[in-house]
Scaffold this active site. Structure first.
Site, PDB file in Angstrom:
ATOM      1  N   GLY A  60       0.868  -1.168   0.000  1.00 15.46           N
ATOM      2  CA  GLY A  60       0.000   0.000   0.000  1.00 15.46           C
ATOM      3  C   GLY A  60       0.906   1.219   0.000  1.00 15.46           C
ATOM      4  O   GLY A  60       1.813   1.302  -0.823  1.00 15.46           O
ATOM      5  N   GLU A  61       0.726   2.072   0.948  1.00 18.90           N
ATOM      6  CA  GLU A  61       1.572   3.261   1.077  1.00 18.90           C
ATOM      7  C   GLU A  61       2.037   3.329   2.529  1.00 18.90           C
ATOM      8  O   GLU A  61       1.220   3.523   3.436  1.00 18.90           O
ATOM      9  CB  GLU A  61       0.769   4.509   0.665  1.00 18.90           C
ATOM     10  CG  GLU A  61       1.509   5.793   0.812  1.00 18.90           C
ATOM     11  CD  GLU A  61       2.851   5.795   0.110  1.00 18.90           C
ATOM     12  OE1 GLU A  61       3.855   6.117   0.772  1.00 18.90           O
ATOM     13  OE2 GLU A  61       2.901   5.470  -1.101  1.00 18.90           O
ATOM     14  N   CYS A  92       6.232  -5.306   0.536  1.00 19.31           N
ATOM     15  CA  CYS A  92       6.400  -3.961  -0.027  1.00 19.31           C
ATOM     16  C   CYS A  92       6.268  -2.867   1.047  1.00 19.31           C
ATOM     17  O   CYS A  92       7.181  -2.706   1.844  1.00 19.31           O
ATOM     18  CB  CYS A  92       5.434  -3.772  -1.192  1.00 19.31           C
ATOM     19  SG  CYS A  92       5.966  -2.445  -2.294  1.00 19.31           S
ATOM     20  N   HIS A 195       5.173  -8.522  -4.438  1.00 20.86           N
ATOM     21  CA  HIS A 195       3.784  -8.823  -4.060  1.00 20.86           C
ATOM     22  C   HIS A 195       3.374 -10.231  -4.489  1.00 20.86           C
ATOM     23  O   HIS A 195       2.692 -10.376  -5.510  1.00 20.86           O
ATOM     24  CB  HIS A 195       2.841  -7.849  -4.775  1.00 20.86           C
ATOM     25  CG  HIS A 195       2.935  -6.446  -4.282  1.00 20.86           C
ATOM     26  ND1 HIS A 195       2.149  -5.955  -3.275  1.00 20.86           N
ATOM     27  CD2 HIS A 195       3.721  -5.414  -4.683  1.00 20.86           C
ATOM     28  CE1 HIS A 195       2.442  -4.689  -3.065  1.00 20.86           C
ATOM     29  NE2 HIS A 195       3.389  -4.330  -3.899  1.00 20.86           N
ATOM     30  N   GLU A 197       1.066 -11.984  -3.408  1.00 21.23           N
ATOM     31  CA  GLU A 197      -0.398 -12.132  -3.320  1.00 21.23           C
ATOM     32  C   GLU A 197      -1.080 -11.801  -4.642  1.00 21.23           C
ATOM     33  O   GLU A 197      -2.276 -12.064  -4.798  1.00 21.23           O
ATOM     34  CB  GLU A 197      -0.953 -11.262  -2.181  1.00 21.23           C
ATOM     35  CG  GLU A 197      -1.023  -9.758  -2.447  1.00 21.23           C
ATOM     36  CD  GLU A 197       0.320  -9.043  -2.323  1.00 21.23           C
ATOM     37  OE1 GLU A 197       1.361  -9.709  -2.155  1.00 21.23           O
ATOM     38  OE2 GLU A 197       0.330  -7.797  -2.430  1.00 21.23           O
TER      39      GLU A 197
HETATM   40  N1  GLN Z   1       6.042   3.008  -2.381  1.00 22.81           N
HETATM   41  C1  GLN Z   1       5.182   2.514  -1.358  1.00 22.81           C
HETATM   42  C2  GLN Z   1       5.583   3.029   0.013  1.00 22.81           C
HETATM   43  O1  GLN Z   1       6.456   3.785   0.151  1.00 22.81           O
HETATM   44  C3  GLN Z   1       5.132   1.008  -1.328  1.00 22.81           C
HETATM   45  C4  GLN Z   1       4.424   0.494  -2.558  1.00 22.81           C
HETATM   46  C5  GLN Z   1       3.727  -0.817  -2.363  1.00 22.81           C
HETATM   47  O2  GLN Z   1       3.467  -1.273  -1.256  1.00 22.81           O
HETATM   48  N2  GLN Z   1       3.348  -1.410  -3.480  1.00 22.81           N
HETATM   49  O3  GLN Z   1       4.992   2.663   0.975  1.00 22.81           O
END
Ligand code: GLN
Length: 216
Positions: A60-61, A92, A195, A197
């Protein structure tokens, strides 16, 4: 809950694995866990966190998830459970949150601990939205795994306690990323920059569910 022999056996056979469900691709992890022999619980509050035998922190972020951990009052309880040995798998953004040090992060970004690594956010280049490659991953048998990287981090350095499970192979398509560490394990903490998943290949989730069973 009273523990009977039946509940203990059930935990070992089909552990309850949470997915941190504040932001990110929760549903895809739930499907992969189900296919890997675990029951799933969406975790948004401390009472849910206290029930699980293991936890996935999805992509995610990381800065958004970090802020929401504060809002949902999960930051300290989660840090404590990880420090107490809760099996945890970060993909990630999840890898970024588990790292001890983040490069190119926000100064106020919270870290959960679990991995003595330095990660670089958006390491593959801001313009490189996604990148795919076949990877050999230690602990995953049956041939290389298709790894999907989306604005992914890589591990810039890892302490001696950390087992490196995968690196980007030295192929022309990988360019400057060749040799970079993209999967690690330290004790009960597992992390991938990619990822699994999203591919329908559940071997990484199976590895994690095995770690949860071993810890139960
Ligand atoms: N760039 C995202 C971050 O800094 C990570 C991207 C992802 O989870 N696909 O959290």
């Amino acid at each position: 809950m009273t523990f009977t022999l039946e509940t203990e056996v059930a935990t070992v056979l089909r552990p309850l694995v949470g997915v941190l469900a504040l932001q990110g691709d929760v549903r895809e992890h739930a499907h992969a866990l189900d296919a890997s022999g675990a029951d799933f619980l969406a975790v948004r509050r401390e009472s849910e966190l206290s029930e699980v035998d293991g936890l996935v922190i999805p992509g995610g972020e990381s800065t958004t998830i970090s802020r929401l951990l504060d809002t949902f009052e999960l930051l300290d309880p989660l840090r404590k459970r990880i420090a107490d040995g809760l099996p945890t798998y970060g993909s990630c953004a999840g890898m970024i949150l588990l790292a001890s040090t983040v490069l190119d992060g926000r100064p106020d970004q919270n870290q959960l601990g679990g991995l003595d690594i330095t990660v670089r956010r958006n390491a593959f280049g801001r313009q490189v939205d996604s990148f795919e490659e076949d990877l050999d991953v230690t602990g995953v048998t049956g041939g290389p795994l298709r790894a999907v990287f989306i604005r992914a981090p890589w591990v810039e350095s890892a302490s001696a306690e950390v087992e490196v499970l995968a690196r980007v192979p030295d192929v022309p398509s990988a360019a400057a990323a060749a040799g970079r560490i993209v999967a690690v394990r330290q004790g009960a903490t597992l992390a991938t920059a990619f990822h699994p998943e999203l591919t329908g290949d559940t071997r990484v989730h199976r590895l994690f569910v095995e770690m949860v069973r071993a810890a139960a």
